[in-house]
Design an enzyme around this catalytic site. Structure first.
Site, PDB file in Angstrom:
ATOM      1  CB  CYS A  14      38.264  47.882  35.574  1.00 18.82           C
ATOM      2  SG  CYS A  14      37.411  48.866  36.806  1.00 18.82           S
ATOM      3  CB  CYS A  29      37.683  51.148  32.513  1.00 21.40           C
ATOM      4  SG  CYS A  29      38.551  51.299  34.094  1.00 21.40           S
ATOM      5  CE  LYS A  71      37.697  56.118  38.315  1.00 18.81           C
ATOM      6  NZ  LYS A  71      36.996  54.846  38.066  1.00 18.81           N
ATOM      7  NE  ARG A 100      41.602  51.576  36.434  1.00 22.80           N
ATOM      8  CZ  ARG A 100      41.588  50.263  36.204  1.00 22.80           C
ATOM      9  NH1 ARG A 100      41.837  49.793  34.994  1.00 22.80           N
ATOM     10  NH2 ARG A 100      41.335  49.420  37.191  1.00 22.80           N
ATOM     11  CD  GLU A 153      36.029  64.206  30.611  1.00 18.42           C
ATOM     12  OE1 GLU A 153      34.848  63.871  30.426  1.00 18.42           O
ATOM     13  OE2 GLU A 153      36.986  63.587  30.117  1.00 18.42           O
ATOM     14  CE  LYS A 179      36.800  56.853  42.149  1.00 19.26           C
ATOM     15  NZ  LYS A 179      36.516  55.748  41.283  1.00 19.26           N
ATOM     16  CB  SER A 202      39.873  52.622  48.418  1.00 19.17           C
ATOM     17  OG  SER A 202      40.716  52.859  47.302  1.00 19.17           O
ATOM     18  CE1 TYR A 209      34.600  51.760  49.606  1.00 21.24           C
ATOM     19  CE2 TYR A 209      35.931  53.760  49.499  1.00 21.24           C
ATOM     20  CZ  TYR A 209      35.372  52.657  48.885  1.00 21.24           C
ATOM     21  OH  TYR A 209      35.583  52.455  47.538  1.00 21.24           O
TER      22      TYR A 209
HETATM   23  C1  PBG Z   1      36.077  51.438  38.624  1.00 21.69           C
HETATM   24  C2  PBG Z   1      36.169  52.212  39.891  1.00 21.69           C
HETATM   25  C3  PBG Z   1      37.305  52.498  40.666  1.00 21.69           C
HETATM   26  C4  PBG Z   1      36.853  53.163  41.790  1.00 21.69           C
HETATM   27  C5  PBG Z   1      35.481  53.311  41.666  1.00 21.69           C
HETATM   28  N1  PBG Z   1      35.074  52.729  40.465  1.00 21.69           N
HETATM   29  C6  PBG Z   1      38.719  52.116  40.525  1.00 21.69           C
HETATM   30  C7  PBG Z   1      39.553  52.510  39.385  1.00 21.69           C
HETATM   31  O1  PBG Z   1      39.214  53.383  38.590  1.00 21.69           O
HETATM   32  O2  PBG Z   1      40.590  51.844  39.257  1.00 21.69           O
HETATM   33  C8  PBG Z   1      37.736  53.616  42.922  1.00 21.69           C
HETATM   34  C9  PBG Z   1      37.064  53.747  44.220  1.00 21.69           C
HETATM   35  C10 PBG Z   1      37.987  53.828  45.398  1.00 21.69           C
HETATM   36  O3  PBG Z   1      39.222  53.866  45.277  1.00 21.69           O
HETATM   37  O4  PBG Z   1      37.436  53.854  46.495  1.00 21.69           O
HETATM   38  N2  PBG Z   1      36.533  52.090  37.497  1.00 21.69           N
HETATM   39 ZN    ZN Z   2      36.952  50.776  35.663  1.00 17.21          ZN
END
Ligand code: PBG
Ligand code: ZN
Length: 325
Positions: free
Chosen positions: A122, A130, A195, A217, A233, A248, A274, A313
């Site tokens: 992505c 992705c 995820k 997504r 999964e 996550k 994030s 972070y």
């Molecule tokens: C890529 C990816 C993402 C994150 C880690 N790898 C973003 C998404 O799936 O859009 C998110 C990490 C974060 O928000 O700190 N696929």
């Molecule tokens: Zn991605």
């Protein structure tokens, strides 16, 4: 036995006894620092959606990584923002891609620090999805060979651990085969096995310029209402050869983390994403929470829920706090 004989407060009467009986502790060994690398030179530019986090060019990321290594953090995870994006995301597996360049330099300067390479398309595709898009659909099977090619390219550059975050079915098996055939039998796979399709990724998508240009997504990341599916999964990814799994986002999914650890007993990571970072920073900037205390409390909650390590972070700063503690 019950009150008045049983009084749990007895074991809370001093900081010394609290220290003695504490079950869960946070250590620098638990921390993984995510970093963003961009093309160019001498760049250290603050990410507007994530105050305190930066876009680094290869030469400046080296300096940051040396600090991180000196603080005793065992691993970093790298995300790249390429110069050019295209339909396929070809910069993801380019020999001289931005993450590949960064890994080569980092492994030269700090060989003992583990470099985890996030594998996804992505950040590299013009449409921001992705996987391979055909007629507006994200296609599963055609994406697998591109992910495998990307993983091999990152391993070749020197990545120690490959971390696929795309959520295509069958990707772990495909990447494992690709790595083995290329002679990388000892490169471990950390699967983003669980995820969720989460709104907490917003600040990251601004940082990585990876927001989907159409749709969302939800057709490949997991529905936040599902827990049994998370266990499925994980099982599939372990069967396909994942060495470690991850859950996550973090705090909203501690129940899932706990269940994954309980059920499989395998090495399990957690990702404080994030949006979680930015929410803490925003509240702290307003003086509404005690920043340091809240950060440490959230990280401890991951450990208590069963995490073996945490992608956060805050890692570098927390490592500094934990010194001598
Ligand atoms: C890529 C990816 C993402 C994150 C880690 N790898 C973003 C998404 O799936 O859009 C998110 C990490 C974060 O928000 O700190 N696929
Ligand atoms: Zn991605």
């Amino acid at each position: 036995m019950s009150f008045p004989v049983d009084r749990p407060r007895r074991l809370r009467t001093s900081s010394t006894i609290r220290r003695l009986v504490r079950e869960t502790r946070l250590s620098v060994d638990d921390l993984v620092q995510p970093l963003f690398v961009v093309p160019g030179k001498d760049i250290k530019k603050e990410i507007s959606s994530m105050p305190g986090q930066y876009h680094y060019s290869v030469n400046t990321i080296i300096e940051e990584v040396e600090i991180i290594a000196r603080r005793g953090i065992p691993a970093i995870i790298l995300f790249g923002i390429p110069e050019n994006k295209d339909e396929e995301g070809s910069q993801a597996w380019a020999e001289n891609g931005i993450v590949q360049q960064a890994i080569k330099q980092i492994k030269q300067k700090t060989p003992d620090l583990l470099v985890i390479a996030d594998v996804c398309l992505c950040e590299y595709t013009s449409h921001g999805h992705c996987g391979v898009v055909q007629n507006g659909t994200v296609m599963n099977d055609p994406t697998l060979k591109l992910l495998s090619r990307t993983a091999v390219s990152l391993a070749h550059a020197g990545a120690d651990i490959i971390a696929p975050s795309d959520m295509m079915d069958g990707r772990i098996g495909s990447i494992r085969t690709g790595l083995d055939e290329a002679g990388f039998k000892d490169k471990a796979i950390l699967s983003y096995a669980v995820k969720y399709s989460s709104s907490y990724y917003g600040p990251f998508r601004e940082a990585a310029d990876s927001a989907p240009q159409f749709g969302n997504r939800r057709g490949y990341q997991m529905d936040p209402g599902n827990a049994n599916e998370a266990l499925r999964e994980v099982q599939l990814d372990l069967e396909e050869g994942a060495d470690m799994v991850m859950v996550k986002p973090g705090v909203s999914y501690l129940d899932i983390l706990w269940r994954v650890k309980e059920r499989f007993g395998r090495v399990t990571g957690a990702y404080q994403v994030s949006g979680e970072y930015s929410m803490i920073e925003a509240a702290a900037a307003n003086g509404w929470i005690d920043r340091k205390a809240v950060i440490l409390e959230t990280l401890l909650s991951f450990k208590r829920a069963g995490a073996d390590f945490i992608l956060t972070y805050f890692a570098s700063e927390v490592a500094e706090w934990l010194k001598g503690s």
